[in-house]
Write a protein that holds these residues in place. Structure first.
Motif, PDB file in Angstrom:
ATOM      1  N   LEU A   1       0.829  -1.200   0.000  1.00 24.30           N
ATOM      2  CA  LEU A   1       0.000   0.000   0.000  1.00 24.30           C
ATOM      3  C   LEU A   1       0.867   1.256   0.000  1.00 24.30           C
ATOM      4  O   LEU A   1       0.563   2.224  -0.699  1.00 24.30           O
ATOM      5  CB  LEU A   1      -0.938  -0.011   1.216  1.00 24.30           C
ATOM      6  CG  LEU A   1      -1.915   1.130   1.356  1.00 24.30           C
ATOM      7  CD1 LEU A   1      -2.814   1.247   0.134  1.00 24.30           C
ATOM      8  CD2 LEU A   1      -2.761   0.925   2.609  1.00 24.30           C
ATOM      9  N   ILE A   2       1.963   1.244   0.733  1.00 28.72           N
ATOM     10  CA  ILE A   2       2.877   2.388   0.742  1.00 28.72           C
ATOM     11  C   ILE A   2       3.399   2.654  -0.666  1.00 28.72           C
ATOM     12  O   ILE A   2       3.504   3.804  -1.094  1.00 28.72           O
ATOM     13  CB  ILE A   2       4.027   2.176   1.747  1.00 28.72           C
ATOM     14  CG1 ILE A   2       3.493   2.369   3.167  1.00 28.72           C
ATOM     15  CG2 ILE A   2       5.179   3.137   1.479  1.00 28.72           C
ATOM     16  CD1 ILE A   2       4.481   2.086   4.253  1.00 28.72           C
ATOM     17  N   SER A   3       3.690   1.602  -1.392  1.00 23.92           N
ATOM     18  CA  SER A   3       4.140   1.765  -2.777  1.00 23.92           C
ATOM     19  C   SER A   3       3.063   2.459  -3.609  1.00 23.92           C
ATOM     20  O   SER A   3       3.364   3.351  -4.418  1.00 23.92           O
ATOM     21  CB  SER A   3       4.471   0.392  -3.366  1.00 23.92           C
ATOM     22  OG  SER A   3       4.774   0.503  -4.720  1.00 23.92           O
ATOM     23  N   LYS A   4       1.808   2.086  -3.406  1.00 23.33           N
ATOM     24  CA  LYS A   4       0.706   2.727  -4.134  1.00 23.33           C
ATOM     25  C   LYS A   4       0.533   4.180  -3.702  1.00 23.33           C
ATOM     26  O   LYS A   4       0.229   5.048  -4.526  1.00 23.33           O
ATOM     27  CB  LYS A   4      -0.591   1.949  -3.933  1.00 23.33           C
ATOM     28  CG  LYS A   4      -0.578   0.597  -4.621  1.00 23.33           C
ATOM     29  CD  LYS A   4      -1.867  -0.144  -4.391  1.00 23.33           C
ATOM     30  CE  LYS A   4      -1.821  -1.500  -5.087  1.00 23.33           C
ATOM     31  NZ  LYS A   4      -3.091  -2.224  -4.936  1.00 23.33           N
ATOM     32  N   ILE A   5       0.727   4.453  -2.426  1.00 17.26           N
ATOM     33  CA  ILE A   5       0.637   5.834  -1.925  1.00 17.26           C
ATOM     34  C   ILE A   5       1.738   6.677  -2.565  1.00 17.26           C
ATOM     35  O   ILE A   5       1.492   7.796  -3.023  1.00 17.26           O
ATOM     36  CB  ILE A   5       0.722   5.870  -0.381  1.00 17.26           C
ATOM     37  CG1 ILE A   5      -0.543   5.257   0.231  1.00 17.26           C
ATOM     38  CG2 ILE A   5       0.936   7.294   0.121  1.00 17.26           C
ATOM     39  CD1 ILE A   5      -0.466   5.015   1.729  1.00 17.26           C
ATOM     40  N   GLU A   6       2.955   6.148  -2.601  1.00 23.13           N
ATOM     41  CA  GLU A   6       4.065   6.887  -3.213  1.00 23.13           C
ATOM     42  C   GLU A   6       3.816   7.128  -4.704  1.00 23.13           C
ATOM     43  O   GLU A   6       4.133   8.189  -5.230  1.00 23.13           O
ATOM     44  CB  GLU A   6       5.384   6.143  -2.983  1.00 23.13           C
ATOM     45  CG  GLU A   6       5.818   6.211  -1.535  1.00 23.13           C
ATOM     46  CD  GLU A   6       7.001   5.324  -1.200  1.00 23.13           C
ATOM     47  OE1 GLU A   6       7.358   4.435  -2.020  1.00 23.13           O
ATOM     48  OE2 GLU A   6       7.565   5.502  -0.110  1.00 23.13           O
ATOM     49  N   SER A   7       3.208   6.162  -5.367  1.00 19.72           N
ATOM     50  CA  SER A   7       2.860   6.323  -6.781  1.00 19.72           C
ATOM     51  C   SER A   7       1.828   7.448  -6.941  1.00 19.72           C
ATOM     52  O   SER A   7       1.933   8.270  -7.856  1.00 19.72           O
ATOM     53  CB  SER A   7       2.314   5.007  -7.330  1.00 19.72           C
ATOM     54  OG  SER A   7       1.886   5.160  -8.648  1.00 19.72           O
ATOM     55  N   ALA A   8       0.843   7.495  -6.046  1.00 24.70           N
ATOM     56  CA  ALA A   8      -0.165   8.563  -6.097  1.00 24.70           C
ATOM     57  C   ALA A   8       0.491   9.921  -5.859  1.00 24.70           C
ATOM     58  O   ALA A   8       0.147  10.913  -6.523  1.00 24.70           O
ATOM     59  CB  ALA A   8      -1.263   8.308  -5.063  1.00 24.70           C
ATOM     60  N   LEU A   9       1.441   9.987  -4.932  1.00 26.05           N
ATOM     61  CA  LEU A   9       2.150  11.246  -4.677  1.00 26.05           C
ATOM     62  C   LEU A   9       2.937  11.687  -5.911  1.00 26.05           C
ATOM     63  O   LEU A   9       2.974  12.877  -6.236  1.00 26.05           O
ATOM     64  CB  LEU A   9       3.073  11.097  -3.463  1.00 26.05           C
ATOM     65  CG  LEU A   9       2.361  10.971  -2.113  1.00 26.05           C
ATOM     66  CD1 LEU A   9       3.332  10.513  -1.028  1.00 26.05           C
ATOM     67  CD2 LEU A   9       1.685  12.278  -1.736  1.00 26.05           C
TER      68      LEU A   9
END
Length: 151
Positions: free
Chosen positions: A94-102
């Motif tokens: 999920l952190i990877s997806k959050i970083e992608s969104a950022l």
């Protein structure tokens, strides 16, 4: 996706001075500076919360091996740890997806469907700030996955 942050999200955005209580609406320009700042802060807060939780797990792991004398208690503890570690692994992804969104916020792609290019509804982004597709595109994608899986 109920987390400890859902209460923070319900209270509104409180990260940048002058924006207290701001909530994006469909009645304003899509992905204007305020909306981008709001979702950026929401994503950063969510990421920080996940990292804090994982630090707690790491501290518990470092505290030493399980010492339950009873085999049933030990088995129960090992099962609980297995669940905890799987949860942390999902949160790592999920952190990877959050970083992608950022990154999408920085490049101006945030809030737009990666398939159709259409705006993703504000309500969907509120519920799932890492969304990359409109509801309709996501449903089509999931139908295609089911069809492929059934073949």
């Amino acid at each position: 996706m109920a987390t400890a942050l859902s209460g923070v999200y319900d209270q509104g955005y409180i990260g940048i001075a002058g924006m207290e209580g701001y909530k994006p609406t469909a009645n304003e320009e899509f992905m204007n500076a305020e909306q981008l700042a709001y979702f950026r802060q929401k994503l950063l807060t969510w990421k920080d919360e996940i990292l804090r939780e994982s630090e707690g797990t790491m501290e518990q792991l470092k505290s030493g091996p399980m010492r339950e004398a009873d085999l049933t208690d030990r088995a129960s503890s090992e099962t609980d740890w297995g669940i905890e570690l799987r949860t942390r692994d999902r949160q790592r992804k999920l952190i990877s997806k959050i970083e992608s969104a950022l990154r999408r916020i920085e490049t101006g792609e945030y809030g737009y469907c990666e398939v159709t290019g259409e705006p993703i509804a504000i309500a969907r982004l509120e519920a799932r700030p890492i969304a990359t597709m409109t509801v309709e595109a996501q449903e089509r994608h999931e139908r295609q996955e089911r069809i492929s899986r059934d073949d």
